[in-house]
Design an enzyme around this catalytic site. Structure first.
Site, PDB file in Angstrom:
ATOM      1  N   CYS A  92       0.812  -1.221   0.000  1.00 11.06           N
ATOM      2  CA  CYS A  92       0.000   0.000   0.000  1.00 11.06           C
ATOM      3  C   CYS A  92       0.846   1.271   0.000  1.00 11.06           C
ATOM      4  O   CYS A  92       0.418   2.306  -0.506  1.00 11.06           O
ATOM      5  CB  CYS A  92      -0.922   0.028   1.218  1.00 11.06           C
ATOM      6  SG  CYS A  92      -2.062  -1.364   1.327  1.00 11.06           S
ATOM      7  N   HIS A 373      -9.242   2.783  -2.546  1.00  9.97           N
ATOM      8  CA  HIS A 373      -7.806   2.623  -2.266  1.00  9.97           C
ATOM      9  C   HIS A 373      -7.140   1.840  -3.396  1.00  9.97           C
ATOM     10  O   HIS A 373      -7.114   0.613  -3.370  1.00  9.97           O
ATOM     11  CB  HIS A 373      -7.674   1.884  -0.927  1.00  9.97           C
ATOM     12  CG  HIS A 373      -6.295   1.528  -0.504  1.00  9.97           C
ATOM     13  ND1 HIS A 373      -5.166   2.223  -0.881  1.00  9.97           N
ATOM     14  CD2 HIS A 373      -5.859   0.527   0.319  1.00  9.97           C
ATOM     15  CE1 HIS A 373      -4.093   1.667  -0.310  1.00  9.97           C
ATOM     16  NE2 HIS A 373      -4.490   0.640   0.401  1.00  9.97           N
ATOM     17  N   CYS A 403      -0.502   2.581   6.485  1.00  2.60           N
ATOM     18  CA  CYS A 403       0.001   1.249   6.796  1.00  2.60           C
ATOM     19  C   CYS A 403       0.279   0.509   5.495  1.00  2.60           C
ATOM     20  O   CYS A 403      -0.310   0.801   4.451  1.00  2.60           O
ATOM     21  CB  CYS A 403      -1.000   0.476   7.652  1.00  2.60           C
ATOM     22  SG  CYS A 403      -2.639   0.293   6.924  1.00  2.60           S
TER      23      CYS A 403
END
Length: 417
Positions: A92, A373, A403
């Protein structure tokens, strides 16, 4: 040490990450990446022969998303062949780390003009993964089928990790759903007021036809009552074997934290949306900017990368924020805007509580629960969103963190100029 500046930040709207349903789902991943790279070139009359490197982040490096998209997309976008390109994967955090590395290159004096960013097409990645499973080639999971690693650092399903953290922190489903509703409300206001317009570009096909010009994921009609009706999304994974004959995803967490009683509570309304998207940031030294008529929008104050518990996986943003604040010589009180990726509601809720933050400063325009996302593209999107908000409100400092799988978190602090 040379200062590094953000000259511009662009992103695509986020398209639904479902093959055949999302507007971007039929695009080639390199085309989607090239769209934002071309926008940087055109918006800034960029001489791409001067670009020292393109550092690109991709998380789901499968099939058409494998290989060095950073280089191939730059060529596809019409960049000069002298502009190199490299692709990295910090899950991510990929495009945030790409930005950090680009800034570090400039600060060290080894580069004058850099492009950072990233993308993921979850519609494609999920379709490709399904075909792999149908062919009998299943995913090896976060631990890549490495039993020695899993014995040392058990790595579970991220949704189960989110539920475990909520249980450990004593955070209720109702508290997390309140955050989910607020994210949708803030995103709706931001869209209605055009707060994303400066950075968001229109995606077109080769004939100039519009493919996507708006956010596809938000659900502004969301209420606390509607979220209360949703079934927990990760309940099925809690007692599912992580590998044939192996421990369940819940047991992997209990291997390290035997006393935590995991209660499934996270669902689609309080988890990040599955979308397609790309983002890019143009960075330059002051000397290059001045010599070529580029106006800096923000100064890179400090960058940090940190690791945290890989078993819980999602708790890196708090130590990353503390680390980057220490490097900058600042406190949380100095920060006007915090952009913290809403991978799961518990990540942001814990971040706010642990750092004792004013909730109004954290994700003031909503986040990934409302907007989606696109994994490798999200970090650079958050930087652009923070910069736009600083310019809109006259704020000075923005802190961006998120994160990343494996128990990591990159962070950056920018200063509006």
């Amino acid at each position: 040490m040379t200062e590094a500046y953000i000259i511009d930040a662009v992103r695509t709207p986020r398209g639904l990450g479902k093959m055949g349903k999302g507007a971007l789902s039929q695009m080639h991943p390199e085309h989607l990446s090239a769209t934002v790279l071309a926008a940087l070139k055109e918006r800034n009359a960029l001489d791409t022969a001067d670009v020292d490197d393109v550092i690109w982040g991709v998380s789901a490096a499968l099939g058409l998303q494998a290989g060095d998209i950073g280089r191939m997309a730059a060529l596809d976008a019409g960049y000069d062949v002298k502009a190199g390109g490299v692709t990295l994967n910090r899950f991510c955090g990929s495009s945030l780390t790409a930005t950090n590395l680009s800034a570090a290159m400039i600060k060290s004096g080894m580069a004058d003009l850099m492009v950072a960013g990233g993308m993921d097409m979850l519609s494609y990645a999920n379709m490709y993964g399904m075909k792999m499973r149908e062919a009998g080639v299943g995913s090896a999971g976060m631990g890549a089928g490495n039993p020695r690693l899993q014995a040392k650092h058990p790595q579970s399903n991220q949704g189960v990790c989110a539920d475990a953290i909520a249980a450990m922190e004593g955070i209720s489903r109702e508290e997390l759903e309140a955050l989910g509703v607020e994210s949708q409300r803030r995103a709706a206001v931001a869209i209605a007021e055009g707060r994303f317009d400066k950075s968001t570009i229109v995606v077109k096909d080769d004939d100039g036809n519009v493919i996507l010009d708006h956010e596809e994921y938000p659900r502004p009609e969301t209420t606390a009552e509607s979220l209360a009706q949703l079934k927990p999304a990760f309940e099925m994974f809690l007692n599912m074997p992580s590998a044939p004959g192996g421990k369940t995803y819940g047991e992997l967490i209990n291997q390290v934290y035997p006393d935590v009683e995991i209660k499934p509570i996270h669902h689609v309304g309080i988890s990040s949306g599955v979308v397609d998207g790309a983002s890019a940031i143009l960075l330059a030294s002051r000397d290059y900017a001045d010599a070529h008529g580029l106006k800096p929008r923000a100064r890179i104050v400090a960058m940090a990368e940190t690791g945290d518990c890989p078993t819980l996986m999602l708790n890196g943003p708090v130590p990353a924020a503390r680390k980057v604040l220490a490097k900058a010589g600042l406190t949380t009180e100095d920060i006007d805007v915090f952009e913290v990726n809403e991978a799961f509601a518990v990540v942001v809720e814990k971040f706010i509580r642990d750092l004792d933050l004013d909730r109004a400063k954290v994700n003031p325009n909503g986040g990934s629960m409302a907007l989606g996302h696109p994994i490798g593209g999200t970090g650079a999107m958050l930087i652009g969103t923070a910069l736009d908000e600083l310019e809109r409100t006259g704020g000075r400092y923005g802190l961006i963190t998120m994160c990343a799988a494996g128990g990591m978190a990159p962070a950056i602090i920018i200063e509006r100029v």
